[in-house]
Scaffold this motif. Structure first.
Motif, PDB file in Angstrom:
ATOM      1  N   GLU A   1      -2.724  15.572   1.721  1.00 14.46           N
ATOM      2  CA  GLU A   1      -2.309  15.708   0.325  1.00 14.46           C
ATOM      3  C   GLU A   1      -1.653  14.439  -0.198  1.00 14.46           C
ATOM      4  N   ALA A   2      -1.001  13.695   0.703  1.00 13.98           N
ATOM      5  CA  ALA A   2      -0.232  12.522   0.282  1.00 13.98           C
ATOM      6  C   ALA A   2      -1.112  11.400  -0.260  1.00 13.98           C
ATOM      7  N   VAL A   3      -2.386  11.388   0.160  1.00  9.84           N
ATOM      8  CA  VAL A   3      -3.314  10.348  -0.314  1.00  9.84           C
ATOM      9  C   VAL A   3      -3.884  10.781  -1.665  1.00  9.84           C
TER      10      VAL A   3
ATOM     11  N   VAL B   1      16.758  16.849   7.440  1.00 12.26           N
ATOM     12  CA  VAL B   1      15.827  15.840   6.922  1.00 12.26           C
ATOM     13  C   VAL B   1      14.455  16.458   6.669  1.00 12.26           C
ATOM     14  N   SER B   2      14.000  17.300   7.582  1.00 10.80           N
ATOM     15  CA  SER B   2      12.690  17.948   7.422  1.00 10.80           C
ATOM     16  C   SER B   2      12.641  18.792   6.158  1.00 10.80           C
ATOM     17  N   VAL B   3      13.673  19.590   5.968  1.00 11.32           N
ATOM     18  CA  VAL B   3      13.710  20.483   4.808  1.00 11.32           C
ATOM     19  C   VAL B   3      13.776  19.686   3.504  1.00 11.32           C
ATOM     20  N   LEU B   4      14.520  18.593   3.496  1.00 15.73           N
ATOM     21  CA  LEU B   4      14.590  17.744   2.295  1.00 15.73           C
ATOM     22  C   LEU B   4      13.217  17.171   1.948  1.00 15.73           C
ATOM     23  N   GLY B   5      12.411  16.882   2.977  1.00 16.32           N
ATOM     24  CA  GLY B   5      11.051  16.388   2.743  1.00 16.32           C
ATOM     25  C   GLY B   5      10.202  17.383   1.976  1.00 16.32           C
ATOM     26  N   ILE B   6      10.386  18.659   2.254  1.00 17.88           N
ATOM     27  CA  ILE B   6       9.647  19.714   1.555  1.00 17.88           C
ATOM     28  C   ILE B   6      10.035  19.761   0.079  1.00 17.88           C
ATOM     29  N   PHE B   7      11.327  19.686  -0.203  1.00 14.75           N
ATOM     30  CA  PHE B   7      11.779  19.700  -1.600  1.00 14.75           C
ATOM     31  C   PHE B   7      11.262  18.472  -2.360  1.00 14.75           C
ATOM     32  N   LEU B   8      11.255  17.309  -1.683  1.00 14.78           N
ATOM     33  CA  LEU B   8      10.763  16.097  -2.326  1.00 14.78           C
ATOM     34  C   LEU B   8       9.274  16.205  -2.632  1.00 14.78           C
ATOM     35  N   ALA B   9       8.496  16.789  -1.721  1.00  9.25           N
ATOM     36  CA  ALA B   9       7.057  16.952  -1.934  1.00  9.25           C
ATOM     37  C   ALA B   9       6.789  17.777  -3.184  1.00  9.25           C
ATOM     38  N   SER B  10       7.522  18.856  -3.340  1.00  8.42           N
ATOM     39  CA  SER B  10       7.350  19.718  -4.508  1.00  8.42           C
ATOM     40  C   SER B  10       7.692  18.965  -5.789  1.00  8.42           C
TER      41      SER B  10
ATOM     42  N   GLN C   1       0.811  -1.218   0.000  1.00  6.61           N
ATOM     43  CA  GLN C   1       0.000   0.000   0.000  1.00  6.61           C
ATOM     44  C   GLN C   1       0.846   1.271   0.000  1.00  6.61           C
ATOM     45  N   PHE C   2       2.157   1.141   0.171  1.00  5.48           N
ATOM     46  CA  PHE C   2       3.018   2.328   0.203  1.00  5.48           C
ATOM     47  C   PHE C   2       2.997   3.043  -1.148  1.00  5.48           C
ATOM     48  N   LYS C   3       2.949   4.372  -1.076  1.00  2.04           N
ATOM     49  CA  LYS C   3       3.014   5.199  -2.280  1.00  2.04           C
ATOM     50  C   LYS C   3       4.081   6.266  -2.067  1.00  2.04           C
ATOM     51  N   TRP C   4       4.763   6.641  -3.144  1.00  2.00           N
ATOM     52  CA  TRP C   4       5.845   7.604  -3.031  1.00  2.00           C
ATOM     53  C   TRP C   4       5.366   8.951  -2.497  1.00  2.00           C
ATOM     54  N   THR C   5       4.086   9.256  -2.727  1.00  2.00           N
ATOM     55  CA  THR C   5       3.563  10.530  -2.226  1.00  2.00           C
ATOM     56  C   THR C   5       3.522  10.576  -0.694  1.00  2.00           C
ATOM     57  N   TYR C   6       3.569   9.374  -0.055  1.00  2.00           N
ATOM     58  CA  TYR C   6       3.588   9.336   1.410  1.00  2.00           C
ATOM     59  C   TYR C   6       4.929   9.808   1.974  1.00  2.00           C
ATOM     60  N   LEU C   7       5.984   9.760   1.159  1.00  2.00           N
ATOM     61  CA  LEU C   7       7.339   9.936   1.677  1.00  2.00           C
ATOM     62  C   LEU C   7       7.630  11.325   2.262  1.00  2.00           C
ATOM     63  N   PRO C   8       7.220  12.445   1.616  1.00  2.00           N
ATOM     64  CA  PRO C   8       7.567  13.761   2.195  1.00  2.00           C
ATOM     65  C   PRO C   8       7.094  13.972   3.636  1.00  2.00           C
ATOM     66  N   PRO C   9       5.791  13.739   3.958  1.00  2.00           N
ATOM     67  CA  PRO C   9       5.422  13.902   5.373  1.00  2.00           C
ATOM     68  C   PRO C   9       6.124  12.889   6.268  1.00  2.00           C
ATOM     69  N   LEU C  10       6.393  11.703   5.725  1.00  2.00           N
ATOM     70  CA  LEU C  10       7.086  10.695   6.528  1.00  2.00           C
ATOM     71  C   LEU C  10       8.497  11.162   6.880  1.00  2.00           C
ATOM     72  N   MET C  11       9.129  11.940   6.011  1.00  2.00           N
ATOM     73  CA  MET C  11      10.462  12.457   6.316  1.00  2.00           C
ATOM     74  C   MET C  11      10.419  13.443   7.478  1.00  2.00           C
ATOM     75  N   ILE C  12       9.351  14.246   7.552  1.00  2.00           N
ATOM     76  CA  ILE C  12       9.225  15.184   8.675  1.00  2.00           C
ATOM     77  C   ILE C  12       8.942  14.424   9.966  1.00  2.00           C
ATOM     78  N   TYR C  13       8.093  13.383   9.878  1.00  2.00           N
ATOM     79  CA  TYR C  13       7.865  12.538  11.052  1.00  2.00           C
ATOM     80  C   TYR C  13       9.151  11.816  11.456  1.00  2.00           C
ATOM     81  N   LEU C  14       9.927  11.374  10.454  1.00  2.00           N
ATOM     82  CA  LEU C  14      11.204  10.707  10.736  1.00  2.00           C
ATOM     83  C   LEU C  14      12.128  11.645  11.502  1.00  2.00           C
ATOM     84  N   ALA C  15      12.152  12.913  11.096  1.00  2.00           N
ATOM     85  CA  ALA C  15      12.991  13.900  11.789  1.00  2.00           C
ATOM     86  C   ALA C  15      12.581  14.030  13.253  1.00  2.00           C
ATOM     87  N   ALA C  16      11.272  13.961  13.515  1.00  2.00           N
ATOM     88  CA  ALA C  16      10.796  14.014  14.908  1.00  2.00           C
ATOM     89  C   ALA C  16      11.315  12.815  15.693  1.00  2.00           C
TER      90      ALA C  16
END
Length: 538
Positions: free
Chosen positions: A149-151, A224-233, A19-34
């Motif tokens: 947005e990721a869904v 890591v958080s900032v990289l998640g933003i660039f990936l989302a875009s 069920q994983f989708k690449w669109t899930y990754l940007p918010p997951l990177m911010i959660y990972l940073a936490a």
């Protein structure tokens, strides 16, 4: 039997991967940073214990103030709804605050004399402790919005997903969000195990240098958080490009939503909250924490009342009942830092062993989230909280037993195999999978049912309410530590003079009290709520 096991593995672990989708990754990177933020946790524990002359009650009270910024999720969540297309800039603000907090702690450890010539060591520590959660809450509120947005609403060919498919994706996204947070703790636990290898053999100066280095390594968190933003875009533009190439407009993946109007109740109420909190805290008003807690609760309940009116009547009652049950569960007090001090001084747990415990907890929490997915899906929040309360109380018992010497007896009859460290590892292995379970169903419910133009606001307000429970927990912990006073030996970092002596005589009764509270109060409240109109079957 083998087929059942294979089906279970397929329906939990393998299905989650499918069920994983690449669109899930940007918010997951911010959660990972936490999750990675735990890199400095063990260093902080030992530094505070050895060099900061702060009582267990004061540290518990500081935990209360550190939790208050999470109530700022209310205005921040609404702000995200208002500036939806520019919300990513808020992550940069959060990253800056986190970086400043880490740099202060580095200076405090490595350049103590210079820092103390400007402000006291304790003051710098308090500033650092308060800056970090502000940074994390700013990033977290954006990550929550990004999970919506990721869904995707359509596949790469522009075909719409069904309502059931979207519901499943929301649940998966929220599960992966918890997974990412704990995944971050796994990474930092592994790093700590390596960094603290042979720590007992280091000279004190080398150990201090290691502590400082870890705070520098922790600067990876905001990166890591900032990289998640660039990936989302990047992913958003790629999906739009694919849809346009197929003759579509490119905006099919974004639900048409009402324009979000400024809710002055939320912004005004939140402004009152901020001024109220800063005023009470700055002027050292007696019972400041209690006043802020009551005031915060009143403001949040007022805003929740305004917000739930956006929901149908039946959903209003359900979400309120669910939030109350989770609040009570999360509000239970803990033993405070005295337990860790006892484990360091008496049980002789060092930095590397705490790292091993953290690694075990993190890995098994990840496993638990996967294995407990069917449990979360097939049981109501009320039932889940009852089970977690019973389990939580049982898992306090080994700590109670070790205070009274249980590990000495088990070690004597097992030739030293079942000693304090063995019991701590076993207890951690049993306890760790349960920690993240309670919040996942509520987050998935909000993602599925909240109005599309207010999803970030719903996430923020209900998260503020349940996070305020952690402030209640900190208050309860402070009260217990004022009744049962625990002290450890503290030395002046510059002169090496002993400032405070160790006394753990009240720790046993403190642990027993916490165990009973953890068991009884949540279950009583579940029974009460389930007999009212707020009864929840979600």
């Amino acid at each position: 039997m083998n087929n059942k096991i294979l089906r279970f593995i397929d329906s939990t672990l393998i299905d989650l991967g499918r069920q994983f989708k690449w669109t899930y990754l940007p918010p997951l990177m911010i959660y990972l940073a936490a999750g990675i933020s735990g890199l400095t946790g063990i260093v902080g524990t030992f530094f505070v214990k050895d060099y900061l002359n702060l009582s267990a009650a004061f540290l518990a009270g500081l935990g209360f103030w550190a939790g208050i910024p999470w109530a700022l999720k209310m205005p921040l969540g609404h702000l995200v709804d208002l500036i939806w297309n520019r919300k990513n800039y808020m992550v940069f603000v959060g990253a800056s605050l986190i970086s400043l907090s880490l740099i202060i702690m580095y200076g405090l450890i490595i350049h103590t004399e210079w820092m103390s010539s400007i402000l006291s060591v304790e003051t710098w520590f308090v500033i650092s402790v308060l800056l970090a959660p502000i940074g994390y809450v700013v990033q977290d509120v954006v990550a929550d919005a990004m999970t919506v947005e990721a869904v995707p609403l359509v596949d790469d060919s522009g075909n719409k997903f069904s309502r059931d498919e979207i519901k499943l994706m929301h649940t998966t996204m929220q599960t992966l969000g918890r997974f990412a947070i704990i995944g971050g703790t796994v990474l930092v636990a592994l790093a700590n195990v390596i960094l603290f290898k042979g720590v007992d053999e280091l000279e004190q100066a080398d150990k201090i240098s290691l502590y400082g280095s870890i705070y520098i390594y922790a600067l990876i968190i905001p990166i890591v958080s900032v990289l998640g933003i660039f990936l989302a875009s990047y992913l958003k533009n790629q999906k739009k490009k694919k849809l346009i190439e197929q003759g579509l407009e490119g905006d099919q993946d974004y639900a048409p939503s009402e324009k979000t109007e400024v809710n002055w109740w939320i912004l005004g109420g939140s402004l009152v909250f901020v001024i109220f909190t800063l005023g009470i805290g700055s002027f050292k008003v007696p019972f400041a924490q209690e006043i802020v807690f009551v005031g915060s609760m009143a403001i949040i309940l007022f805003l929740m009342n305004k917000l739930v009116k956006e929901l149908p009547q039946d959903l209003r009652l359900t979400v309120v009942g669910t939030a109350i049950i989770i609040f009570i569960f999360r509000a239970m007090p803990g033993p405070g830092p005295g337990l860790s001090w006892f484990e360091i001084d008496v049980l002789e747990f060092n930095e590397q062993f705490f790292s091993v415990l953290s690694l075990i907890a993190s890995v098994l929490t990840l496993v638990g989230i996967i294995l407990l997915r069917p449990f979360m899906a097939n049981n109501s929040i009320a039932r889940i909280i009852v089970i977690l309360s019973i389990a939580g109380a049982i898992l306090f018992l080994p700590s109670v037993g070790m205070y009274y010497g249980f590990h000495n007896w088990t070690s004597s009859i097992t030739n030293g195999v079942v000693d304090a460290k063995f019991i701590a590892i076993l207890n951690t292995a049993l306890e760790s999978p349960l920690g993240q379970v309670s919040m996942i169903p509520l987050l998935a419910w909000i993602a599925k049912n909240a109005p599309s133009h207010l999803k970030a606001t719903f996430f923020a307000v209900f998260a503020s309410f349940t996070n305020l429970a952690l402030s209640a927990s900190a208050l309860g912990t402070k009260y217990l530590n004022e009744i049962y006073v625990i002290t450890r030996e503290v030395k002046d970092k510059v002169t090496n003079a002993i400032l405070t002596t160790a006394d753990y005589s009240d720790l046993g009764i403190l642990l027993i009290t916490v165990t009973l509270i953890t068991l009884i109060i949540p279950i009583v409240f579940v029974v009460i709520i389930q007999k009212t109109k707020f009864k929840t079957s979600e």
